[in-house]
Design a protein around this motif. Structure first.
Motif, short mmCIF file in Angstrom:
data_model
loop_
_atom_site.label_atom_id
_atom_site.label_comp_id
_atom_site.label_asym_id
_atom_site.label_seq_id
_atom_site.Cartn_x
_atom_site.Cartn_y
_atom_site.Cartn_z
N ASN A 38 31.56 40.69 28.53
CA ASN A 38 32.90 41.25 28.64
C ASN A 38 32.93 42.41 29.62
O ASN A 38 33.76 42.47 30.51
CB ASN A 38 33.38 41.73 27.27
N PHE A 39 31.97 43.31 29.44
CA PHE A 39 31.93 44.47 30.30
C PHE A 39 31.64 44.06 31.75
O PHE A 39 32.31 44.51 32.68
CB PHE A 39 30.84 45.44 29.82
N GLY A 40 30.68 43.12 31.90
CA GLY A 40 30.31 42.67 33.24
C GLY A 40 31.48 42.02 33.96
O GLY A 40 31.77 42.34 35.10
N THR A 41 32.17 41.13 33.26
CA THR A 41 33.30 40.44 33.86
C THR A 41 34.39 41.43 34.23
O THR A 41 34.98 41.35 35.30
CB THR A 41 33.88 39.39 32.89
N LEU A 42 34.61 42.36 33.33
CA LEU A 42 35.65 43.36 33.55
C LEU A 42 35.34 44.17 34.81
O LEU A 42 36.19 44.32 35.69
CB LEU A 42 35.74 44.28 32.33
N ALA A 43 34.09 44.62 34.89
CA ALA A 43 33.69 45.44 36.04
C ALA A 43 33.84 44.64 37.33
O ALA A 43 34.33 45.14 38.34
CB ALA A 43 32.25 45.90 35.87
N ARG A 44 33.44 43.38 37.25
CA ARG A 44 33.51 42.55 38.45
C ARG A 44 34.96 42.34 38.89
O ARG A 44 35.29 42.49 40.06
CB ARG A 44 32.85 41.20 38.18
N ASN A 45 35.82 42.01 37.92
CA ASN A 45 37.21 41.77 38.27
C ASN A 45 37.87 43.03 38.82
O ASN A 45 38.66 42.97 39.76
CB ASN A 45 37.98 41.27 37.05
N LEU A 46 37.51 44.16 38.22
CA LEU A 46 38.06 45.42 38.67
C LEU A 46 37.63 45.68 40.12
O LEU A 46 38.43 46.06 40.98
CB LEU A 46 37.56 46.55 37.77
N PHE A 47 36.34 45.42 40.37
CA PHE A 47 35.80 45.62 41.71
C PHE A 47 36.56 44.75 42.72
O PHE A 47 37.00 45.22 43.76
CB PHE A 47 34.31 45.28 41.72
N ILE A 48 36.74 43.47 42.37
CA ILE A 48 37.43 42.55 43.28
C ILE A 48 38.86 43.02 43.51
O ILE A 48 39.36 43.04 44.64
CB ILE A 48 37.40 41.11 42.71
N ALA A 49 39.52 43.46 42.42
CA ALA A 49 40.91 43.90 42.53
C ALA A 49 41.01 45.11 43.45
O ALA A 49 41.88 45.17 44.33
CB ALA A 49 41.47 44.23 41.15
N TYR A 62 42.64 47.57 48.40
CA TYR A 62 42.24 48.89 48.84
C TYR A 62 43.16 49.54 49.88
O TYR A 62 43.53 50.71 49.72
CB TYR A 62 40.79 48.90 49.34
N PRO A 63 43.57 48.82 50.94
CA PRO A 63 44.38 49.49 51.97
C PRO A 63 45.64 50.12 51.38
O PRO A 63 46.07 51.18 51.83
CB PRO A 63 44.74 48.35 52.92
#
Lengths: 246, 402
Positions: free
Chosen positions: B17-28, B33-34
């Motif tokens: 759960n934590f890993g997926t969350l972190a990954r999705n957050l990173f991708i988002a 970002y711009p």
């Protein structure tokens, strides 16, 4: 263990004729000639530095003879690249095992089947894992972390994944305890019984002669003696020099 | 060929759960970002574009160094070749500009076509360098690649009629999408004018980076990828498996170089000027450090290492210095303020970088995220003798060899 009945010995598959191989200026093989018949187990005996491994390496194409020829089923292979000789059905378990230390056992076997990509690979894999059940327990373990005996099993298993018709084994007993050596040599007999021709280089002459049909004895780059395994076991010189008698 | 026969090893207890969350957050965050940058006024967009290019470069080098195990100290040469190839086709100062527009090859001046040509040219250069080094290993190979990395900038400096020498080439053709050419000029989209600035560059760089990661992971798991791993571990044994060492190594050099070709093309267009000093030895070394720091051979590790080095270099060193100065002023003590105002991370960034590398190699030589985690059990720490003894005991217990 019940051995399958061995297939009958057939015509010559591998013929080595008067090869001279050099390491730089060192004349390592000085006219070696030998032949191997289909389904045979032939052993190459001799002390350190006699040229046994050099002979195997010349057959497998890692070294090139300066003169002389190596013929596989009527085809000259002394000018064929090592990686192509594998495709012609000659696979090797090299001296010192040379497993891929950072790959797992499974990946090592996979590399052994590099030249094949058909459905039969899975069967091959099952067969070698049945031959060496130890490896099945260690499939996901890195090869570099295996014991010496397990690495030897892996090296032989990996060579078998290439579906060899001729299997070259370089000192399979090196550095192993007697118990493990017996396991390995039983496996070699079993492999041979499935129709694979085996050439085995050994320092442990007694052991090698116990499973071989014929043997060649090498000394300083030359073949000095050849006979059936039974005759070599009785031979005075061999007994003195290699079987620890006299 | 990982199969069902493996004994059921307990899979490492990850927290999905934590890993997926972190990954999705990173991708988002990466995807938006711009706009985040604009909204929060971070003003780091211009740092992110070269940062992502450098990371893509490190991915390409990872093929050569990490997968195939060939130490390459001249990787910036291919980066240069890619950048110059693209500029050569698209720049108005290029001698080709006198011929191309009226020739049947006018389409080569299109940025995207030029970028593909840059990929091909860099790949070809990789194979050309690879060819004479095939017999070399380790240190010797590293020296030859080092030489190549020195030769290319030297050639660029001296082939003035084609490369404009030390002055460099400027301007360079810009990438475009639909009717919008990237750069400072506003774009008209569906009748409305937008000032996009460098945002399109961000997304193109991101797309190329993502495509590179995808391709490189596919390569890693391909037949060629396995051949690379085998060659890296033991070349003689690999030959014994039927791996052709010549073609396998050439592919590593060529494919590794081709990624730097695309990167170089975008880099040149982004800066609108290229000159030989951008491709010196230090660039090769920084890229190599990114690969090693993160964990040679692991795509995610390389990305992480690159992110760390580049974000420090391009963002944090500067910001941190500013914060320290402000903190000093805020204390209201003149001595502290003076002392802290002398603090300049930018000036000592290479020192800090070097120190980090020394510490890392001393404490964690396999890199931050090594290629293969120790997924085996405790057996891995067993010595050979112990393993042998354990094995013999097992055989004896089973009633000896059958």
């Amino acid at each position: 263990m019940t051995l399958q009945s061995r297939p009958p010995i057939g015509p010559v598959v591998l013929e080595i004729d008067d090869i001279h191989t050099y390491y730089g200026n060192i004349h390592a093989l000085q006219g070696v000639s030998m032949n191997v018949r289909e389904h045979e187990i032939v052993t190459l005996l001799g002390s350190n530095g006699a040229g046994k491994s050099t002979t195997l390496r010349t057959i497998s194409g890692i070294l090139r003879p300066r003169t002389g020829s190596v013929t596989l089923r009527g085809k000259r292979i002394d000018n064929v690249a090592a990686h192509d000789i594998v495709r012609m059905g000659v696979c090797q378990s090299p001296e010192g095992r040379h497993v891929f230390p950072r790959l797992t056992v499974d990946e090592n076997l996979d590399m052994g089947a590099f030249i094949h990509s058909d459905a039969q690979v899975a069967d091959d894999r099952n067969r070698v894992l049945t031959l060496f059940p130890r490896l099945r327990e260690r499939l996901k373990q890195r090869a570099g972390t295996l014991s010496g005996g397990e690495q030897q099993m892996l090296a032989i298993a990996r060579a078998m994944m290439g579906r060899p018709t001729v299997l070259l084994l370089d000192e399979p007993s090196m550095g192993l305890s007697p118990l493990l050596t017996d396991v390995i040599f039983d496996a070699i007999k079993e492999i041979n019984a499935t129709g694979v021709t085996v050439v085995v280089v050994e320092q442990n002459a007694q052991l090698a002669l116990s499973i071989a049909d014929r043997g060649y004895v090498m000394q300083t780059g030359r073949i000095v003696l050849t006979d059936s395994a039974a005759a070599l076991t009785q031979n005075e010189t061999v007994r003195k020099a290699y079987l620890g008698e006299g | 060929m990982s199969q069902t026969l493996a004994p059921a090893l307990p899979t490492a207890s990850r927290q999905p759960n934590f890993g997926t969350l972190a990954r999705n957050l990173f991708i988002a965050v990466v995807l938006t970002y711009p706009f985040l940058d604009l909204a929060f006024g971070w003003q780091a967009l211009l740092a992110f574009i070269p940062m992502m290019l450098m990371i893509t470069l490190a991915m390409g080098l990872n093929i050569v160094v990490g997968y195939a195990g060939l130490l390459d100290l001249g990787y910036a040469a291919f980066y240069a070749i890619g950048a110059y190839a693209a500029a050569f086709f698209t720049s108005p100062v290029s001698p080709l500009n006198a011929i191309l527009p009226d020739s049947p090859f006018f389409w080569m001046q299109d940025f995207w076509v030029a970028m593909l040509l840059a990929v091909l040219v860099a790949g070809l250069a990789g194979a050309l360098l690879g060819a004479p080094t095939l017999r070399l290993r380790g240190d010797y190979l590293a020296l030859v690649t080092l030489g190549f990395g020195e030769i290319v900038p030297r050639l660029v400096k001296n082939l003035e009629p084609w490369t404009k020498g030390v002055k460099g080439m400027n301007p360079i053709g810009r990438p475009y999408l639909f009717d919008c050419t990237f750069g400072v000029d506003p774009c008209t989209i569906f009748g409305t004018q937008y000032k996009l600035g460098m945002i399109p560059y961000y997304y193109v760089t991101l797309a190329i980076g993502a495509l590179s990661i995808f391709l490189i992971i596919r390569l890693r798991n391909s037949r060629l990828g396995r051949a690379w791993a085998a060659i890296r571990d033991d070349e003689i044994a690999a030959q014994g498996m039927g791996v052709n060492p010549v073609t396998t190594k050439l592919w590593a050099f060529a494919l590794g170089a081709s990624f730097s070709g695309a990167t170089g093309a975008i880099f040149g267009a982004y800066l609108q000027t290229i000159s030989p000093d951008q491709f010196e030895y230090s660039t090769s070394v920084i890229v190599l450090c990114m690969v090693i720091l993160g964990g040679t051979g692991n795509v995610w590790g390389v990305m992480f290492g690159g992110l760390l080095i580049q974000s420090f270099d391009r963002i944090f060193a500067e910001r941190l210095t500013g914060w320290v100065h402000k903190f000093g002023a805020a204390t209201g003590v003149p001595a502290v303020a003076t002392l802290l105002s002398n603090f300049d991370l930018l000036r000592s960034r290479l020192f800090i970088f070097g120190l980090c590398l020394v510490l890392l190699m001393a404490l964690r030589p396999q890199g931050l995220l090594p290629a293969r985690k120790r997924r085996e059990s405790a057996l891995i720490d067993e010595t050979e003798e112990e393993a042998n003894a354990r094995h013999d005991a097992a055989v004896a217990q089973a009633g000896g060899p059958q």
